[in-house]
Design a protein around this motif. Sequence first.
Motif, PDB file in Angstrom:
ATOM      1  N   THR A  32       0.837  -1.207   0.000  1.00 20.63           N
ATOM      2  CA  THR A  32       0.000   0.000   0.000  1.00 20.63           C
ATOM      3  C   THR A  32       0.871   1.256   0.000  1.00 20.63           C
ATOM      4  O   THR A  32       0.593   2.206  -0.738  1.00 20.63           O
ATOM      5  CB  THR A  32      -0.968  -0.017   1.201  1.00 20.63           C
ATOM      6  OG1 THR A  32      -1.804  -1.168   1.081  1.00 20.63           O
ATOM      7  CG2 THR A  32      -1.837   1.226   1.236  1.00 20.63           C
ATOM      8  N   TYR A  60      -9.373  -0.498   8.142  1.00 20.14           N
ATOM      9  CA  TYR A  60      -9.079   0.746   8.849  1.00 20.14           C
ATOM     10  C   TYR A  60     -10.167   1.779   8.646  1.00 20.14           C
ATOM     11  O   TYR A  60     -10.443   2.596   9.489  1.00 20.14           O
ATOM     12  CB  TYR A  60      -7.751   1.328   8.370  1.00 20.14           C
ATOM     13  CG  TYR A  60      -6.572   0.485   8.738  1.00 20.14           C
ATOM     14  CD1 TYR A  60      -6.032   0.570  10.020  1.00 20.14           C
ATOM     15  CD2 TYR A  60      -6.017  -0.398   7.826  1.00 20.14           C
ATOM     16  CE1 TYR A  60      -4.950  -0.206  10.363  1.00 20.14           C
ATOM     17  CE2 TYR A  60      -4.933  -1.178   8.168  1.00 20.14           C
ATOM     18  CZ  TYR A  60      -4.399  -1.081   9.435  1.00 20.14           C
ATOM     19  OH  TYR A  60      -3.332  -1.855   9.775  1.00 20.14           O
ATOM     20  N   ASP A  61     -10.755   1.747   7.460  1.00 22.26           N
ATOM     21  CA  ASP A  61     -11.701   2.790   7.109  1.00 22.26           C
ATOM     22  C   ASP A  61     -12.521   2.272   5.942  1.00 22.26           C
ATOM     23  O   ASP A  61     -12.054   1.464   5.158  1.00 22.26           O
ATOM     24  CB  ASP A  61     -10.919   4.034   6.676  1.00 22.26           C
ATOM     25  CG  ASP A  61     -11.796   5.268   6.593  1.00 22.26           C
ATOM     26  OD1 ASP A  61     -11.658   6.126   7.475  1.00 22.26           O
ATOM     27  OD2 ASP A  61     -12.604   5.358   5.654  1.00 22.26           O
ATOM     28  N   GLU A  64     -11.102   5.244   2.922  1.00 20.04           N
ATOM     29  CA  GLU A  64      -9.679   5.530   2.791  1.00 20.04           C
ATOM     30  C   GLU A  64      -8.895   4.240   2.543  1.00 20.04           C
ATOM     31  O   GLU A  64      -9.227   3.185   3.088  1.00 20.04           O
ATOM     32  CB  GLU A  64      -9.145   6.161   4.090  1.00 20.04           C
ATOM     33  CG  GLU A  64      -9.814   7.449   4.474  1.00 20.04           C
ATOM     34  CD  GLU A  64      -9.172   8.645   3.804  1.00 20.04           C
ATOM     35  OE1 GLU A  64      -8.038   8.986   4.175  1.00 20.04           O
ATOM     36  OE2 GLU A  64      -9.809   9.231   2.919  1.00 20.04           O
ATOM     37  N   VAL A  66      -5.523   2.809   3.635  1.00 22.17           N
ATOM     38  CA  VAL A  66      -4.608   3.152   4.719  1.00 22.17           C
ATOM     39  C   VAL A  66      -3.510   2.095   4.797  1.00 22.17           C
ATOM     40  O   VAL A  66      -3.786   0.898   4.830  1.00 22.17           O
ATOM     41  CB  VAL A  66      -5.355   3.201   6.084  1.00 22.17           C
ATOM     42  CG1 VAL A  66      -4.426   3.736   7.177  1.00 22.17           C
ATOM     43  CG2 VAL A  66      -6.608   4.044   5.990  1.00 22.17           C
ATOM     44  N   LYS A  70      -0.128   4.037   8.479  1.00 21.11           N
ATOM     45  CA  LYS A  70      -1.187   5.060   8.559  1.00 21.11           C
ATOM     46  C   LYS A  70      -1.116   6.161   7.503  1.00 21.11           C
ATOM     47  O   LYS A  70      -1.687   7.225   7.689  1.00 21.11           O
ATOM     48  CB  LYS A  70      -1.270   5.683   9.970  1.00 21.11           C
ATOM     49  CG  LYS A  70      -1.416   4.683  11.112  1.00 21.11           C
ATOM     50  CD  LYS A  70      -2.827   4.083  11.170  1.00 21.11           C
ATOM     51  CE  LYS A  70      -2.994   3.184  12.391  1.00 21.11           C
ATOM     52  NZ  LYS A  70      -2.384   1.846  12.195  1.00 21.11           N
ATOM     53  N   ASN A  71      -0.388   5.925   6.396  1.00 17.13           N
ATOM     54  CA  ASN A  71      -0.571   6.797   5.234  1.00 17.13           C
ATOM     55  C   ASN A  71      -1.971   6.532   4.712  1.00 17.13           C
ATOM     56  O   ASN A  71      -2.434   5.403   4.764  1.00 17.13           O
ATOM     57  CB  ASN A  71       0.425   6.446   4.120  1.00 17.13           C
ATOM     58  CG  ASN A  71       1.781   7.060   4.351  1.00 17.13           C
ATOM     59  OD1 ASN A  71       1.880   8.187   4.842  1.00 17.13           O
ATOM     60  ND2 ASN A  71       2.815   6.321   4.028  1.00 17.13           N
ATOM     61  N   ALA A  72      -2.622   7.561   4.176  1.00 17.74           N
ATOM     62  CA  ALA A  72      -3.996   7.342   3.735  1.00 17.74           C
ATOM     63  C   ALA A  72      -4.337   8.150   2.487  1.00 17.74           C
ATOM     64  O   ALA A  72      -3.753   9.205   2.238  1.00 17.74           O
ATOM     65  CB  ALA A  72      -4.966   7.709   4.851  1.00 17.74           C
ATOM     66  N   THR A  74      -7.995   8.835  -0.174  1.00 18.16           N
ATOM     67  CA  THR A  74      -9.405   8.510  -0.402  1.00 18.16           C
ATOM     68  C   THR A  74      -9.543   7.594  -1.615  1.00 18.16           C
ATOM     69  O   THR A  74      -8.898   7.794  -2.627  1.00 18.16           O
ATOM     70  CB  THR A  74     -10.208   9.799  -0.647  1.00 18.16           C
ATOM     71  OG1 THR A  74     -10.009  10.649   0.474  1.00 18.16           O
ATOM     72  CG2 THR A  74     -11.686   9.500  -0.800  1.00 18.16           C
TER      73      THR A  74
END
Length: 210
Positions: A32, A60-61, A64, A66, A70-72, A74
């Motif tokens: 990712t 995670y979402d 998003e 992710v 924790k880079n994200a 949309t």
Amino acid sequence: MHASDHFSSPHGLPAGEGRLEVVCGPMFSGKTEELLRRIRRAQIAKLPVALFKPATDTRYDNVEVVSHDKNAMTSIVVGNSQELWNHVQAASLREPGRSEGYSIVAVDEAQFFDEGLPQVCNDLANQGYRVIVAGLDLDYEGRPFGPMPELLALAEEVTKLHAVCVETGRAAHFSHRIAGGTSQVELGAQDRYIPLARHAYVAANEEKSA
Ligand code: ADP
Ligand code: MG
């Protein structure tokens, strides 16, 4: 008629730019991260990107994409490969007369998609899109995962990433399931899976079945 007109595509990039790239490896190998890195560079070049993920991946979402650090970004959530195809085709028609639509189609967690995804990605590349697909090449039992084998075969560029083996510190190619059941798809992170190098993975499975 200019010779290059034969190669113009309905969106930003000339059709000759169409290509299929696959980024694969076990969990925590940075698939990712690498996908998001390629997307960021495309955005610097002002190339419009659509990032898709399957509805299956809600870790995670819901929307998003992710990475584990924790880079994200949309994303557009789609139920299957046909929906992905329809979305890209609809976007390319939205504003005729302009070079509109996307230039780059990115897909994360491709292993969760249906068997139609390789054809969809290949056809998009033929239309001139740069298609970048990230996914697990192997499931927790070490079997090729879903549509990934065909995607790997069709791609002109394959990047195999490795995680760090939590047992040996070596390059890890396998995702070992440490908790949960036996179905192929079980969402989880460090709570459920650890990346292992081959030797450690074989040993862990022998221990499990002993
Ligand atoms: P993937 O999409 O391949 O599952 P991500 O891009 O989401 O991977 O996350 C990669 C990040 O995971 C690394 O940059 C690192 O911060 C973190 N990480 C946690 N455990 C490990 C590990 N054992 N080996 C490598 N990276 C790890
Ligand atoms: Mg990932």
